[in-house]
Scaffold this motif. Structure first.
Motif, short mmCIF file in Angstrom:
data_model
loop_
_atom_site.label_atom_id
_atom_site.label_comp_id
_atom_site.label_asym_id
_atom_site.label_seq_id
_atom_site.Cartn_x
_atom_site.Cartn_y
_atom_site.Cartn_z
N TYR A 1 0.82 -1.22 0.00
CA TYR A 1 0.00 0.00 0.00
C TYR A 1 0.84 1.26 0.00
O TYR A 1 0.56 2.23 -0.69
N ILE A 2 1.94 1.23 0.77
CA ILE A 2 2.72 2.45 0.96
C ILE A 2 3.28 2.96 -0.36
O ILE A 2 3.61 4.14 -0.50
N VAL A 3 3.39 2.09 -1.34
CA VAL A 3 3.93 2.52 -2.62
C VAL A 3 3.01 3.54 -3.30
O VAL A 3 3.41 4.23 -4.23
N MET B 1 9.99 2.59 0.36
CA MET B 1 9.98 3.36 1.60
C MET B 1 10.00 4.85 1.27
O MET B 1 10.85 5.29 0.52
N PRO B 2 9.06 5.60 1.83
CA PRO B 2 8.99 7.02 1.50
C PRO B 2 10.31 7.73 1.75
O PRO B 2 11.08 7.37 2.64
N ARG B 3 10.54 8.75 0.93
CA ARG B 3 11.74 9.56 1.12
C ARG B 3 11.43 10.68 2.08
O ARG B 3 10.29 11.05 2.29
N SER C 1 2.64 -0.70 7.17
CA SER C 1 3.75 0.20 7.51
C SER C 1 5.00 -0.26 6.78
O SER C 1 5.29 -1.45 6.72
N CYS C 2 5.72 0.69 6.24
CA CYS C 2 6.93 0.29 5.51
C CYS C 2 8.03 -0.09 6.48
O CYS C 2 8.98 -0.75 6.11
N GLY C 3 7.91 0.38 7.72
CA GLY C 3 8.91 0.00 8.72
C GLY C 3 10.03 1.00 8.90
O GLY C 3 10.95 0.78 9.66
N LYS C 4 9.95 2.11 8.19
CA LYS C 4 11.06 3.06 8.26
C LYS C 4 11.07 3.81 9.60
O LYS C 4 12.08 3.85 10.29
N CYS C 5 9.95 4.43 9.93
CA CYS C 5 9.91 5.25 11.15
C CYS C 5 9.57 4.41 12.37
O CYS C 5 8.60 3.67 12.37
N THR C 6 10.35 4.58 13.42
CA THR C 6 10.10 3.83 14.64
C THR C 6 8.65 3.95 15.13
O THR C 6 8.01 2.93 15.42
N PRO C 7 8.10 5.17 15.23
CA PRO C 7 6.74 5.25 15.79
C PRO C 7 5.71 4.48 14.97
O PRO C 7 4.80 3.86 15.54
N CYS C 8 5.86 4.49 13.67
CA CYS C 8 4.90 3.80 12.81
C CYS C 8 5.13 2.30 12.86
O CYS C 8 4.22 1.51 13.07
N ARG C 9 6.38 1.90 12.71
CA ARG C 9 6.70 0.47 12.68
C ARG C 9 6.28 -0.22 13.97
O ARG C 9 5.67 -1.28 13.96
N THR D 1 5.03 12.44 14.00
CA THR D 1 6.44 12.22 14.36
C THR D 1 7.10 11.35 13.30
O THR D 1 8.23 10.91 13.47
N THR D 2 6.39 11.09 12.23
CA THR D 2 6.87 10.16 11.21
C THR D 2 7.18 10.89 9.92
O THR D 2 6.93 12.08 9.79
N ILE D 3 7.70 10.14 8.96
CA ILE D 3 8.06 10.74 7.68
C ILE D 3 6.82 10.97 6.83
O ILE D 3 6.64 12.02 6.23
N CYS D 4 5.98 9.98 6.75
CA CYS D 4 4.82 10.10 5.87
C CYS D 4 3.56 9.97 6.72
O CYS D 4 3.61 9.65 7.89
N PRO D 5 2.39 10.22 6.14
CA PRO D 5 1.18 10.20 6.96
C PRO D 5 0.63 8.81 7.26
O PRO D 5 -0.43 8.72 7.89
N LEU D 6 1.32 7.73 6.85
CA LEU D 6 0.72 6.42 7.09
C LEU D 6 0.59 6.13 8.58
O LEU D 6 -0.47 5.70 9.05
N GLY D 7 1.66 6.34 9.31
CA GLY D 7 1.60 6.07 10.75
C GLY D 7 0.45 6.82 11.41
O GLY D 7 -0.42 6.22 12.07
N PRO D 8 0.42 8.15 11.21
CA PRO D 8 -0.68 8.93 11.79
C PRO D 8 -2.06 8.46 11.32
O PRO D 8 -3.04 8.61 12.06
S1 SF4 Z 1 5.09 6.70 8.58
FE1 SF4 Z 1 7.22 6.12 8.28
S2 SF4 Z 1 7.27 3.89 8.69
FE2 SF4 Z 1 5.15 4.48 8.41
S3 SF4 Z 1 4.79 4.07 6.26
FE3 SF4 Z 1 5.31 6.24 6.43
S4 SF4 Z 1 7.52 6.29 6.08
FE4 SF4 Z 1 6.98 4.16 6.51
#
Ligand code: SF4
Ligand SMILES: Cc1cc2nc3c(=O)[nH]c(=O)nc-3n(C[C@H](O)[C@H](O)[C@H](O)COP(=O)(O)O)c2cc1C
Ligand code: FES
Lengths: 218, 827, 470
Positions: C183-185, C201-203, C359-367, C425-432
């Motif tokens: 999905y994250i793609v 993984m989002p930039r 979750s792509c697993g990049k950001c700790t809070p999201c992963r 606190t994450t890179i992209c809005p998926l975690g939130p």
């Molecule tokens: S919030 Fe971070 S870990 Fe979650 S999907 Fe986005 S980039 Fe990946």
């Protein structure tokens, strides 16, 4: 043993030529190997690494990120039942339950005869037609438990026209006829401004014609 | 970019109410640290591209549009930026991240190697929650799995900071470990059956912020609080990487790289990092030894006996019948003391620290010199001649690679075959062995005229490479193959010196070889980059005498030995049997010398086979001194542990012998030796104790050629081509059959296997299967080895590793011939 | 080439008498063929564009305010303007990864009218000087892949794509490519990573748009399938005509998928800013009411990532600004409707599980956080909840998305709307996004949580859903 066949090496090379940078072909090539073998083998990944100037670790690092790539043998048919919210609201979970009982495996499992792998999947973009599922990525919309059983029976008895075996996605491949392509080159060889942008600066009537005057007709 | 290249203007940033000037090229996290505010981090590493993964470094940043949480490792410093690192919002965010990192962490600190020096543990103690709110079952993985011969991975401890994987990919270029799977199941791993076989794997252990990666030589050996450390310099090659030496209970347990901006940026090759193990090994000399009679084994003895034997041999000897081979392993102070003993007291100039596999001292000292940072200038051109830094000078390889990959330097290779940097070279010109001089001349000519074919390389390729030369040029100059004479490399250096804005970085590989040249351990030279003639007056007060005429180099010394013209040969930690590129000459030479005196740490074939007296030397970690790297940079090596057994520092042995010979060297400490060098040298005047203290990290660069003038270019044509044979290329590998590696348990298994590689065209002609055994025959000897086709080897050549465990290519080589032609045939 | 088995259109699209900008060919069974396309004005939009200067085409898109249909609703014409001049090559990436829960429109656009999409791509490439376009289709959509492949082959063969298009100096290659299940793609920078052959993984931002640094580090435009599908019509009819539909802020139409407990769920083309949720749920032209005899309990107005709405919000028009002010977003045009039989905790868990899996697993809070949320919710649902779990859930959520999370007003409790968007606190809005279902349901239906939570103090540790080998 499960490196690409000669025919697929040719296909792989054509795919690679479609991208300005070789590594971009990783995912398409992983699909191609899955089409050839039903799942992605270590040898296939080694072969892909050779073809794309990457390392096998990179190939697997990329491949394992994506759910559709299976690194162990799976059934001839992947039965993916959607249980995300829209489907859940209209019986997706019950459908999955039924599928588990009817196939005799839990989600994630493969039937003993190697025919079916059942998966519990996320939204597959058919939400208004819940509950729905895909078999090898071919849809069945608003499917009842009876229809499910019938479908499984049909697949057991020789298959269904619209469902190829696992690994095959589009059965039509993009092909660019010789001489018709604009030319795919690495980014560093494409630093020039595309010619037609010059029209932004030209005062004359746009629509300048390349080869003849049979140009734009509207 | 190196510090010197960065733009100099600054911007004003306010952190927690205090304004300071920041470098706009710095990420906020680094700028803050320089200004005294440490922002916690896990993924950030200032020598790698930021990824912003761990989210530990979140702070409130206001660049004019109101404060917001941003990862400080990703934010560039901009003028007027205000930053808060201690507000409740920041604390909450950081505490939250820490809690997330800990929920799946095994919290096995008491049994973890990292316990006590673990940023995760430190953060947790400092800020972490007292009690876990996470009551679910943690993630489980198989406990440490070996990912290479030296490194273990414990995935339960891993916090997925991407440091090791970024290092492998970005810095080392060995993308053999990678993130696998996704999301909560993400893990670091290797591909099945493809271990993390990287020459640089140890760096990942050093930069892992938790105990997920551990190195075999250190696992469970000590707790950080038991460790003491001191600053030093890596000694296994000539890069002079800065390190700390850590020990516990008088045992060296681990070496770590230090981030010296001018040198190694914190990185080390695994050889630099792990081969200290040899110092505690079985092969170590812990007491002097003597050979009671011809044909006997060496037996342990006391110092008085051993020194007595050595002094007897040197007493009243004709200085012309005394020679010295080696010295590159010793520190500067020992080199000076030995130069003073042999040249000033005994009176011989037959002294050579190089073993026929290097370059003439006057050339190295006389060429305009470049630093590593010069070579790595963005926009500059690196001309790599001969050497393969990946195999020979690991930390330099990483710096050059970074310059090319990240900073846009242009790399052009003039090498005998494809090497570690070829993948990123703009142009790779592979000269036929013995013809790199012609190739270089043609390249230089092509920059201002037309190109011609040369050295087996086409005019077109030469013209293209010439066209790519831009900006300041640094020639990284080394010997490509020990199966050819140095002449063509010398010729190449002379030719390339004709380029505009050119300077040279020596790629002589062996330990402190540049210190040896500076300290006069070469025929015709005296300490301080000076000649016998020019140095005589400088040294008049300090030395009893100075030789009057130029002595022999290693090859001539060995020839003299073979002719029975040597009474005494001193081996200063050298192993000519393995290292001199002509086995027959060495063996015949050594067996014809009256007395062979070896000063050494480790048992080698040369000492065990030929030494009559062994004077046990203490190791680099056991005595203090300094080291001179390939740039001419002097840095300290401090004693960390007491000498093994009764072994003694090299300089002390020299002083002792001098005394017994009735001459006082008038040196009683490393400091006193440095003071004497500074007083007599044309170039070392600035090398004071204060300067060394100030240059504790970066070292002190000794610039200039002193009194050495570049000798005239050699004349002569390249060797004739024999269409029926292949030319031998024998190159050094990082892991070889060398003494130190043989004695390092973690690395000994890594030595390359013998095999011969030929171009696919030549392979076709052989008509054998890949890996089939073939016979390589030279005028000197023959060798059986599996054969392999390799397009990276030019046609007409056969490439072998110079030395592998149990076999050395010098069996095939005639050092007097310009090149070594071989026949490769079915056995 | 394998013979293609004829597969009928997927169901879902509901034809009604509203205005049609992108679905006009949908009712035809052969809408995806070049013949049908050409017979119904296909590629005339391209011809019209080619008769203008590239900059004029860009101006028209800007003037029409074609809003992005991928989720963020950013005007395409403005985004196109972020391309740094002169830094060639530029790339176009078409986002056909449609995976947001509840979203079902791009798939129909790709399956039923691939030529319209191709035409939209060409118009974009012409306007901006892009010579290479990548059409990235979701991996699971085999039929869409096939139909686009066939359409591209036909378009190449007939001179619509490739070298010297329609005899002009305009040349573009379009490469069809597809994902493999992530999905994250769909997030544009992750999409670019995926196209480069990497893990999706989002930039990091900045740069905030790949227009500055995108594919292979070059300026790149990423647009959604539906966004581009609007362009042929726009070229033929002009901005002023376009603006006669929809509202001033949100001109034109958009496609919405309305799923869940409705009498006639379906995919509709509606007028933005005009049609209200009430029209959609109850109108005869649309879904014709909540399924027999039931009542609306709650709905998700803009894809799984949107905070939830309740009956109080049904009179809002489908328009970004008022929906945002009311505490949610229109997102990807996915509306999921739930009646009073729905278990709020179970529904929330279903979406949270989605984000945990994706979750792509990049950001700790999201992963770490999304999985933790999922497991606590599952535990509550399994009758193993602790009284402190509700506040803990809110606190975990706060560590992923700090500060008050956007939410609808709850007048009965005196709670005001918290406007969109959330902090992260994450890179992209998926975690939130995983926070939306939790805060939406706890705020409104806390009693449902409490009813499931035992009063026991000691809670058994949940069985380990461990994925690593042991
Ligand atoms: S919030 Fe971070 S870990 Fe979650 S999907 Fe986005 S980039 Fe990946
Ligand atoms: C987690 C996430 C998933 C997304 N998925 C999609 C998607 O599937 N399709 C899509 O078009 N845009 C998706 N987007 C939005 C894209 O990032 C991007 O904004 C959009 O493709 C831009 O196109 P537009 O301007 O035409 O809307 C997603 C964004 C996020 C953060
Ligand atoms: S140090 Fe900044 S996100 Fe990890």
């Amino acid at each position: 043993m499960s490196r690409f066949s000669d025919a697929n090496v040719a296909t792989a090379e054509e795919i690679i030529s479609r991208y300005p940078v070789k590594k971009s072909a990783l995912i398409p090539l992983l699909h191609l190997s899955q089409e050839q073998n039903g799942h992605v083998t270590d040898d296939a990944m080694r072969h892909i690494a050779e073809l794309t100037d990457t390392t096998p670790a990179e190939v697997k690092g990329t491949g394992s990120f994506y759910e559709m790539f299976k690194f162990h043998p799976v059934g001839t048919y992947m039965v993916n039942v959607c249980t995300n919210l829209s489907c859940q609201l209209l019986g997706g979970e019950e459908l999955l339950d039924h599928a588990e009982k009817s196939l005799g495996v839990k989600a994630g499992g493969t039937t003993a005869d190697g025919m079916f792998t059942l998966e519990d999947v996320e939204c597959i973009a058919a939400c208004t037609e819940a509950p729905c599922l895909q078999v090898n990525y071919r849809y069945r919309h608003r499917i009842t438990t009876d229809e499910f059983d019938q479908m499984i029976a049909d697949l057991r008895n020789g298959g269904l026209d619209d469902i190829p075996s696992h690994g095959t996605l589009a059965q039509i491949r993009q092909t660019i006829p010789d001489g018709m392509g604009a030319g795919i080159v690495p980014p560093e060889q494409a630093r020039e401004e595309p010619v037609w942008l010059a029209r932004n600066r030209a005062d004359d009537v746009p629509g300048s014609v390349a080869g003849g005057d049979d140009g734009v007709g509207s | 970019m190196t510090d010197t290249e960065k733009q100099l203007s600054t911007v004003t940033v306010t952190i927690n109410g205090e304004a300071f000037q920041a470098d706009p090229n710095d990420k906020l996290i680094d700028a803050a640290e320089k200004a005294g505010t440490y922002i916690p981090r896990f993924c950030h590493h200032s020598r790698m591209n930021p990824v912003g993964m761990c989210r530990m470094c979140l702070v409130e940043v206001d660049s004019g549009r109101g404060p917001g949480l941003q990862p400080s490792c990703m934010v560039d410093c901009s003028d007027g930026m205000t930053v808060e690192t201690e507000t409740d919002v920041v604390k909450k965010a950081q505490d939250g991240v820490l809690e997330f990192l800990l929920i799946n962490h095994p919290l096995d600190c008491p049994v973890c190697d990292k316990g006590g020096e673990c940023p995760l543990q430190d953060q947790t103690v400092a800020y972490g929650p007292a009690e876990s709110r996470f009551v679910e079952e943690k993630r489980h993985y198989e406990k440490p799995i070996p990912i290479s011969d030296t490194v273990y991975l414990d995935r339960e401890r891993c916090i997925l900071c991407d440091r090791c994987t970024r290092f492998a990919d970005e810095v080392a270029g060995d993308t053999l470990i990678h993130f696998m799977d996704r999301g909560n199941n993400t893990e670091v791993n290797t591909f099945p059956d493809e271990p993390f076989a990287s020459y640089f794997s140890g760096n990942t252990v050093q930069i892992c912020p938790v105990g997920a990666l551990t190195a075999k030589p250190y696992r469970f050996k000590a707790r950080p609080w038991d460790l003491e450390e001191t600053i030093s310099t890596a000694w296994t090659d000539s890069v002079g990487s800065r390190i700390t030496v850590q020990s516990s209970r008088n045992q060296v347990l681990r070496l770590l790289g230090i981030d010296a901006d001018a040198v190694n940026w914190g990185w080390l090759s695994d050889k630099e990092r792990f081969s200290f193990e040899a110092l505690n090994s079985e092969g170590r000399f812990i007491a002097p030894m003597v050979r009671p009679g011809e044909g006997d084994d060496l037996v342990t003895t006391g110092w008085a006996d051993a020194l007595g034997r050595a002094v007897d041999a040197l007493t009243d000897v004709d200085p012309n019948r005394v020679a010295v081979l080696g010295g590159a392993r010793m520190n500067n102070e020992a080199q000076y003391a030995w130069a003073k003993l042999m040249k000033g007291v005994v009176g011989t100039d037959h002294v050579d620290a190089q073993l026929g596999d290097g370059l003439p001292a006057e050339l190295v000292l006389g060429l305009p010199r470049a630093t590593i940072n010069d070579a790595c200038r963005p926009g500059g051109t690196i001309l790599l001649v001969g050497s393969d830094p990946k195999e020979e000078l690991g930390a330099l390889f990483l710096r050059l690679r970074h310059a090319v990959v990240e900073d846009g330097a242009t790399l052009i290779e003039l090498t005998p075959q494809r090497g570690g940097l070829s993948g990123i070279a703009a142009h790779s010109l592979h000269a036929r062995p013995g013809e790199v001089g012609d190739l270089a001349a043609a390249l230089v000519a092509a920059t201002s005229g037309t190109a011609v074919d040369a050295g087996g390389v086409s005019a077109d390729a030469i013209a293209a490479a010439a066209g790519a030369i831009s900006g300041p040029v640094t020639v990284v100059l080394g010997r490509g193959s020990v199966a050819e004479a140095a002449d063509s490399t010398v010729a190449a250096a002379h030719a390339l010196n004709g380029l505009a804005d050119v300077s040279f970085l020596s790629a002589l590989r062996r330990g402190n070889v540049h210190g040896a040249l500076d300290n006069g351990l070469a025929p015709g030279l005296l300490p301080g980059r000076t000649t016998l003639a020019a140095g005589a007056s400088r040294l008049a007060d300090a030395w009893p005498s100075v030789p009057s005429s130029q002595g022999n180099d290693a090859a001539a010394i060995l020839a003299a030995a073979r002719a029975g013209e040597l009474d005494v040969l001193v081996l200063l930690s050298s192993d000519p049997v393995n290292d001199f590129p002509d086995y027959d000459l060495v063996c015949e030479g050594l067996s014809n010398v009256g007395t062979v005196i070896a000063v050494d740490m480790l048992a080698s074939d040369s000492t065990m086979g030929f030494a009559d007296v062994v004077l046990a030397a203490s190791a680099p970690t056991e005595s203090s001194g300094t080291f001179t790297n390939l740039e001419g940079r002097v840095s300290v090596m401090e004693q960390k542990v007491t000498p093994a057994g009764t072994s003694r520092p090299d300089w002390m042995i020299a002083a002792e012998i001098a005394l017994r010979l009735g001459s006082d060297l008038r040196v009683d400490s490393p400091e006193s030796i440095r003071a004497e060098l500074a007083s007599v040298s044309a170039v070392h005047g600035e090398l004071t104790e204060e300067a060394l203290a100030e240059g504790r990290i970066e070292g002190v660069l000794i610039p200039g050629s002193g009194d050495i003038e570049l000798p005239a270019a050699p004349a002569g044509d390249g060797p004739a081509n024999d269409a029926y044979s292949l030319r031998l290329v024998a190159t050094r590998k990082m892991y070889d059959g060398g003494v130190a590696l043989r004695n390092s348990p973690a690395s000994s298994g890594l030595a390359a296997a013998i095999k011969v590689r030929v171009n696919p065209v030549d392979f076709e002609k052989l008509g054998v299967e890949a890996q089939a055994l073939v016979k390589i025959v030279s005028g000197r000897g023959e060798l059986l080895a599996p054969v392999e086709a390799d397009a990276g080897v030019p046609t007409g050549t056969a490439a072998i590793p110079y030395s592998v465990d149990g076999w050395v290519a010098n069996l095939l080589i005639d050092a007097a011939a310009p090149v070594t032609d071989v026949r490769v045939e079915r056995p | 080439m394998p013979t293609h088995t004829y597969v009928p259109h997927a169901p879902g699209y509901v034809d009604n008498d509203g205005p049609k900008i992108v679905t006009s060919r949908f009712p035809h069974e052969d809408s995806y063929t070049l013949e049908r396309s050409e017979a119904t004005g296909g590629y005339d939009g391209l011809r019209a564009a080619l008769a203008k200067k590239p900059s004029e085409v860009h101006d028209e898109v800007r003037e029409a305010t074609v809003l992005g249909r991928g989720g963020a609703g950013f005007p395409a014409g403005v985004k196109w303007g972020f391309m740094p001049p002169g830094k060639f090559p530029y790339y176009l990436v078409v986002n056909g990864d449609e995976s947001e829960p509840g979203t079902y429109k791009d798939r129909l656009l790709m399956e039923r009218d691939p030529h319209q999409l191709i035409e939209g791509c060409l118009i974009t490439c012409y306007a901006l000087g892009l010579a290479q376009c990548f059409l990235y289709v979701r991996g699971e959509m085999a039929l869409a892949q096939e139909r686009i492949a066939q359409a591209l082959n036909d378009a190449y063969a007939n001179g619509y794509v490739g070298k010297n298009i329609l005899g002009t100096d305009f040349s573009v290659d379009i490469t069809l490519t597809w994902g493999a299940g992530a999905y994250i793609v769909g997030e544009e920078t992750a999409l670019i990573e995926s196209l480069e052959g990497n893990r999706g993984m989002p930039r990091l931002k900045p740069p905030y748009f790949p227009a500055a640094i995108g594919l292979y580090g070059q300026p790149t435009i990423v647009n959604n399938v539906e966004t581009l599908a609007n362009l042929p019509w726009l070229m033929l009819n002009g901005p002023s005509q376009y603006k006669t539909y929809g509202s001033d802020d949100s001109p034109g139409t958009r496609m919405v998928a309305v799923s869940g407990h409705l009498n006639r769920p379906g995919v509709y083309e509606i007028e933005q800013g005009v049609t209200t949720f009430r029209d959609l749920f109850y109108g005869d032209n649309f879904c014709q009411g909540i399924r027999d005899g039931h009542e609306l309990k709650m709905f998700v107005p803009g894809g799984g990532s949107a905070p939830w709405f309740f009956p109080e919000q049904v009179d809002l028009p489908l328009e970004a600004r008022p929906v945002g002010a009311a505490g949610s977003m229109l997102g990807s045009g996915a509306i999921m409707v739930m009646d009073e039989t729905t278990d709020a905790v179970k529904a929330a868990l279903r979406l949270v599980r989605f984000y945990a899996r994706e979750s792509c697993g990049k950001c700790t809070p999201c992963r770490e956080g999304t999985t933790w949320e999922e497991r606590v919710l599952q535990r509550i649902l399994d009758g193993e909840g602790r009284p402190s779990d509700i506040d803990m859930l809110l606190d975990i959520a706060d560590n992923i998305s700090p500060g008050p999370y956007p939410n609808a007003a709850y007048p009965d409790e005196g709670l005001e709307a918290i406007p969109f968007p959330p902090k992260q606190t994450t890179i992209c809005p998926l975690g939130p996004s995983s926070v939306a279902p939790i805060t939406s349901t706890i705020r409104r239906f806390r009693h449902e949580y409490e009813a499931k939570i035992t009063k026991r103090d000691s809670i058994p540790v949940t069985a380990a859903p461990v994925e690593g080998e042991s």
